[in-house]
Design a protein around this motif. Structure first.
Motif: not given
Length: 115
Positions: A37, A68, A70, A78
């Motif tokens: 993170r 990345r 989410v 994230v």
């Protein structure tokens, strides 16, 4: 990779992707820690500002080096990780890290970091 049509050689292209101190340290941290993170990455890279870390993560993501992810949860999460292309770039940087450890780091640092 923003300048594809103006590269002179492969080194030029690679340096465009990892240029500067922070990008290679981001790659090293993601390799060492796996999925991270933002806050964890910031702790792993002493001295980097949030602004620079955010900017470099976006650039590395745009270049296909970092993924990345989410997670839409009650508190959104994230996470960042290396893509296969990013892992191969890290492998290519390993000899450079070995050279730095062998020639530039004091003896007591040799065992602490593998980048």
């Amino acid at each position: 990779m923003t300048r594809r049509d103006t590269y002179v050689c492969g080194i030029d292209a690679a340096i465009d992707v990892v240029g500067g101190k922070w990008k290679v340290l981001i790659l090293w941290a993601l390799h060492a820690e796996g999925t991270c993170r933002f806050g964890q990455l910031k702790r792993e890279i002493p001295g980097v500002t949030e602004k620079v870390l955010t900017s470099h993560l976006r650039e590395l993501e745009a270049d296909g080096i970092v993924r990345r992810e989410v997670y839409e949860e009650r508190v959104p999460r994230v996470e960042y990780s290396l893509t296969p292309l990013g892992a191969s770039l890290n492998e290519a940087l390993e000899p450079l890290g070995a050279w730095g450890r062998a020639h530039l780091l004091p003896q007591d640092h040799h065992d602490r970091r593998s980048a």
